[in-house]
Design a protein around this motif. Sequence first.
Motif, mmCIF file in Angstrom:
data_model
loop_
_atom_site.group_PDB
_atom_site.id
_atom_site.type_symbol
_atom_site.label_atom_id
_atom_site.label_comp_id
_atom_site.label_asym_id
_atom_site.label_seq_id
_atom_site.Cartn_x
_atom_site.Cartn_y
_atom_site.Cartn_z
ATOM 1 N N ASP A 1 2.416 -6.405 5.521
ATOM 2 C CA ASP A 1 3.681 -7.321 6.039
ATOM 3 C C ASP A 1 3.822 -8.816 5.418
ATOM 4 O O ASP A 1 4.497 -9.215 4.952
ATOM 5 C CB ASP A 1 3.571 -7.249 7.201
ATOM 6 N N ALA A 2 2.485 -9.321 5.386
ATOM 7 C CA ALA A 2 2.230 -10.564 5.038
ATOM 8 C C ALA A 2 2.369 -10.577 3.609
ATOM 9 O O ALA A 2 3.227 -11.775 3.071
ATOM 10 C CB ALA A 2 0.829 -11.136 5.218
ATOM 11 N N ALA A 3 2.017 -9.520 2.863
ATOM 12 C CA ALA A 3 1.983 -9.580 1.279
ATOM 13 C C ALA A 3 3.266 -9.129 0.898
ATOM 14 O O ALA A 3 3.655 -8.838 -0.356
ATOM 15 C CB ALA A 3 0.798 -8.867 0.919
ATOM 16 N N GLY A 4 4.129 -8.339 1.680
ATOM 17 C CA GLY A 4 5.366 -7.823 1.136
ATOM 18 C C GLY A 4 5.130 -6.474 0.409
ATOM 19 O O GLY A 4 5.846 -5.957 -0.435
ATOM 20 N N ALA A 5 3.989 -5.849 0.766
ATOM 21 C CA ALA A 5 3.592 -4.606 -0.108
ATOM 22 C C ALA A 5 3.989 -3.259 0.968
ATOM 23 O O ALA A 5 4.395 -3.438 1.871
ATOM 24 C CB ALA A 5 1.998 -4.805 -0.155
ATOM 25 N N GLY A 6 3.400 -2.133 0.442
ATOM 26 C CA GLY A 6 3.998 -1.021 0.900
ATOM 27 C C GLY A 6 5.031 -0.542 0.162
ATOM 28 O O GLY A 6 5.717 -1.251 -0.440
ATOM 29 N N PHE A 7 5.403 0.860 0.520
ATOM 30 C CA PHE A 7 6.382 1.528 -0.119
ATOM 31 C C PHE A 7 7.831 0.927 0.903
ATOM 32 O O PHE A 7 7.903 1.482 1.953
ATOM 33 C CB PHE A 7 6.364 2.816 -0.307
ATOM 34 N N HIS B 1 6.387 1.157 4.244
ATOM 35 C CA HIS B 1 5.186 1.912 4.757
ATOM 36 C C HIS B 1 3.894 1.893 3.822
ATOM 37 O O HIS B 1 4.111 2.028 2.666
ATOM 38 C CB HIS B 1 5.672 3.438 5.201
ATOM 39 N N VAL B 2 2.635 1.841 4.471
ATOM 40 C CA VAL B 2 1.625 1.771 3.703
ATOM 41 C C VAL B 2 0.875 3.099 4.170
ATOM 42 O O VAL B 2 0.508 3.472 5.252
ATOM 43 C CB VAL B 2 0.641 0.656 4.072
ATOM 44 N N ALA B 3 0.902 4.072 2.906
ATOM 45 C CA ALA B 3 0.432 5.435 3.249
ATOM 46 C C ALA B 3 -1.146 5.198 3.072
ATOM 47 O O ALA B 3 -1.687 4.690 2.040
ATOM 48 C CB ALA B 3 0.941 6.292 1.928
ATOM 49 N N THR B 4 -1.848 5.660 4.048
ATOM 50 C CA THR B 4 -3.318 5.920 3.812
ATOM 51 C C THR B 4 -3.739 7.055 3.897
ATOM 52 O O THR B 4 -3.195 8.304 3.888
ATOM 53 C CB THR B 4 -3.903 5.115 5.208
ATOM 54 N N LYS B 5 -5.105 7.260 3.585
ATOM 55 C CA LYS B 5 -5.810 8.731 3.384
ATOM 56 C C LYS B 5 -6.948 8.475 4.452
ATOM 57 O O LYS B 5 -8.141 8.068 3.922
ATOM 58 C CB LYS B 5 -6.254 8.668 1.947
ATOM 59 N N SER B 6 -6.845 8.783 5.640
ATOM 60 C CA SER B 6 -8.303 8.316 6.554
ATOM 61 C C SER B 6 -9.130 9.440 6.519
ATOM 62 O O SER B 6 -10.185 9.198 6.726
ATOM 63 C CB SER B 6 -7.622 8.522 7.929
ATOM 64 N N GLY B 7 -8.689 10.665 5.980
ATOM 65 C CA GLY B 7 -9.789 11.936 5.774
ATOM 66 C C GLY B 7 -9.700 12.695 7.105
ATOM 67 O O GLY B 7 -10.080 13.867 6.798
ATOM 68 N N VAL B 8 -8.961 12.510 7.929
ATOM 69 C CA VAL B 8 -8.823 13.429 9.192
ATOM 70 C C VAL B 8 -7.764 14.309 8.609
ATOM 71 O O VAL B 8 -6.785 14.143 8.102
ATOM 72 C CB VAL B 8 -8.267 12.383 10.198
ATOM 73 N N PRO B 9 -7.835 15.567 8.889
ATOM 74 C CA PRO B 9 -7.087 16.433 8.447
ATOM 75 C C PRO B 9 -5.580 16.447 9.418
ATOM 76 O O PRO B 9 -5.655 16.302 10.526
ATOM 77 C CB PRO B 9 -7.611 17.780 8.899
#
Lengths: 151, 769
Positions: B346-352, B551-559
């Motif tokens: 949010d602060a950086a204006g990042a994410g899709f 939205h920032v898509a993450t890859k947590s590793g949880v199925p």
Amino acid sequence: MEIDVNGALRALPEALADPAMPLLYALRDLLGLTGTKFGCGVSSCGACTVHVDGVAVRSCVLPLAAITGKRVVTIEGLAPGGGRLHPVQQAWLDHQVPQCGYCQSGVLMAAAALLAKNRNPSDAEIDAAIGNVCRCGTYPRMRDAIRAAAN
Amino acid sequence: MRRRTLLVSGLGAAGALVLGWAALPPRDRVGGLDSLPEEAGAIGLNGWIKIADDGVVLLAMNRSEMGQGTHTALAMLVAEELDVALARVRLVPAGHDRLYGNVAMFVGNLPFHPGETEPGRQTNVARSGQWVVAKVARELGINATGGSSSVVDAWDVLRLAAATARARLVGAASIAWKLPVGELTVTEGVVGHASGAQAHYGELARMAAATPPGDVLLKPRAQWSLIGTAAPRIDLPAKVDGTARFGTDVRLPGMLFAAIRHCPMLGGSAGAVDVAPALALPGVERVVRLGPYAGSTAALAVVGQTWWHAQRGAQAIRVEWQQRPAGPLDSAAIVASLEREARAADAAGAGFTFFSRGEAPDDARSAGAVPLRQVEQLYRAPYLAHAPMEPINCTARVAGGQVEVWAPTQVPGLARDIAAQVAGVPVEAVTVHVTYLGCGFGRRLDVDFVGQAVRIAQETGGRPVQLVWSREEDIGHDFYRPAGAALLRATLGADGLPLTLAITSAGDAITPRWMERGIPYLTGPVDTPDKTASEGLYDQSYAIPYQRIRHVATKSGVPVGYWRSVGHSHNAFFSEAFIDELAHAAGQDPLAYRLAMLQGVPRHRAVLELVAERAGWPGHGEARRPLPAGRARGVALHESFGSVVAQVVEASIENGRPRVHRVVCAADVGTVVNPGIVAQQMESAVIFALSAALYGRIDIAGGVVRQSNFPNYPVVRLGESPLIETHLVPSERAPGGVGEIGTPPLAPALANALFALTGKRLRELPLQL
């Protein structure tokens, strides 16, 4: 080992009928009566409910040793026969209760046992007797159908 | 990356294809005469309809019945157009032809705002994008039941298929009797003429197959006698007498049973194993090591004469489990990191950016006026398990180079693919039988358990084997609804309404993970943005002039996997509870506040006004529905899967905990095929959502899921279930989705009611006072 199921004595294969085996698996895997369901294995969900001497019991934790000489009725034996349905089964259709249907055998058996003991249960008595889990959320219709079957 | 860039580049890359395809006619989805070959006297008239010699209509049923009533709804479409009684439609398995693939579900997953795809107001980008994806989906022919899409997908296709079949049958009678088609009528599958000539469909079918259909017209709405009625569901009689066959009910001669123990640590494996204690037990046949299949965690399976023997064997094995190579998963750490990611992006204006409207205001302050009020909050939601009533299971037989699978699956084609892959045979050597599903909720869109069952079946000397997971294995090894966090910020204008809305959410993208598991040949090296991560946030219809939804898509590793209503399941809580916060910050009634923001969206207004009136909301007829003391109402409005739903929850506090008494639902689902089924699904979705709102949480520590069975993963039961009402807005637009739409609004409506009761704002699920 023999068990009395739905009015008939059924022999269980000797090599596999272990007195410690819960009734649920004897019904489903030894006798092929698959109407009674496995849902949790710890008697929490009620999908395995059958009648033993007229009382609703969760069969997934009830060992065969505990039912010698007792009469077991499963969903397959609930209808009186001759093409007729038990009043709860008819009410279930009239109110379009089931969705996926997987929990319904257990609920119907619990409901039938309730009405056999209590012709006109209150809402609180219905809640207390029907503790089954239904992940499809058919509870409101269950309540309506039980009230209708009681009348 | 900006959304427009993604779409345009994607379309551009397919540009040559688009030009080429534009020259080709759309591939029809009705199928030809040879799509369903003659068999046992039943004659196929197209890819969907066969006529038996007694006139019974056989419908190729491609969708799975998991309680949502799809078998009945689809049969009704066919019965209506063919003028036969619903009881005269029988379902037969559809098979794997690409004809039976799902188009609507894939088109529905495009990241368009509903305003861009609204019929009559479609943007060119939306129209082209939907066209391309529809074409690709038709060519791929992936059959999936999910996304509340079965009726949406079948609406034109099945009616056209049935109407085409009817036209052939009536045409055949016309030729046989030398009478004009216009003078022939059809009543209950009997073609007749005033002269007394008559014949039932069975008598006409062979000739009909040789008769061109001519001009085919769909029955006008005014003539419907079945569509729109609460016809009793065709699957229910078998579901009240124990005869309905679920996956776990499959019984075959010589069948063995298998139980399973996955490594308790998600993503871990089995090291040293001592199987002797298991093999020493009576009834135990063998132990099979299982690697990961389509995303599962490695496991050990025990084959036995009954499931009880197998399960006892499984418990007796001594195993040294090994942790996931990338380290143990920890849900508390993950959720904390999601919050950090959302704030940082949010602060950086990042994410899709999934949606953006209006120019960024330089200064959210009008000259000389009072500084505009700003509201900023962070919302969170946990991982959730599906816990379908029927445990995870699959029956398989591998013998003589052939594989046969019986599975309660939402994706029969993907089941076939993994069975073929594991057994090392061509797909043509695999037969998949789809049984009833004891719930799906998206869990059975995955095929891990099919791969496992086939692998086990390779070790049983050609005997069929039924793999059933215990409830503990299910809850501990799910494809979880992802955890999510969202930072929401709005500035309010002088009238109290929001001028700006900025949302940055963070959480795992489901679609790339699901595709890696089930359709690996379609996945690329880089994840494309998954619309489901932001749905419910970016697709709002409130008239807020400036919006940035990222939205920032993450890859947590949880199925992670699809859970009923997917991204909407948590995003609607975030957005509709936040809107309620804004209303209260502005000192305005939450329902009036929402109405004031619904400009140019008549569907949404009508649904919200209907729920207000039926619930007796203040200002909308509360005298008719006085609220008992100690109760409060909360409202939420949400669009998902092409339908619009509003809910008013009436709640109180009992013994320090929330108690829901009534949920009034209003919905616009487009044309209603079966109002009884719609009501059932609303009740279903509400109670499903209520369990999640009150209790649902999955905690993972050291890679192990803490919850295991209903006692520690509680769900709502009869004693807690509210009264639920469903009110439908009449509509003539094409049907929208029904199965999942009642879930998203429930948690926010309840949270809003709890705020009205207690003054305490809950920003995390499950709701705890």
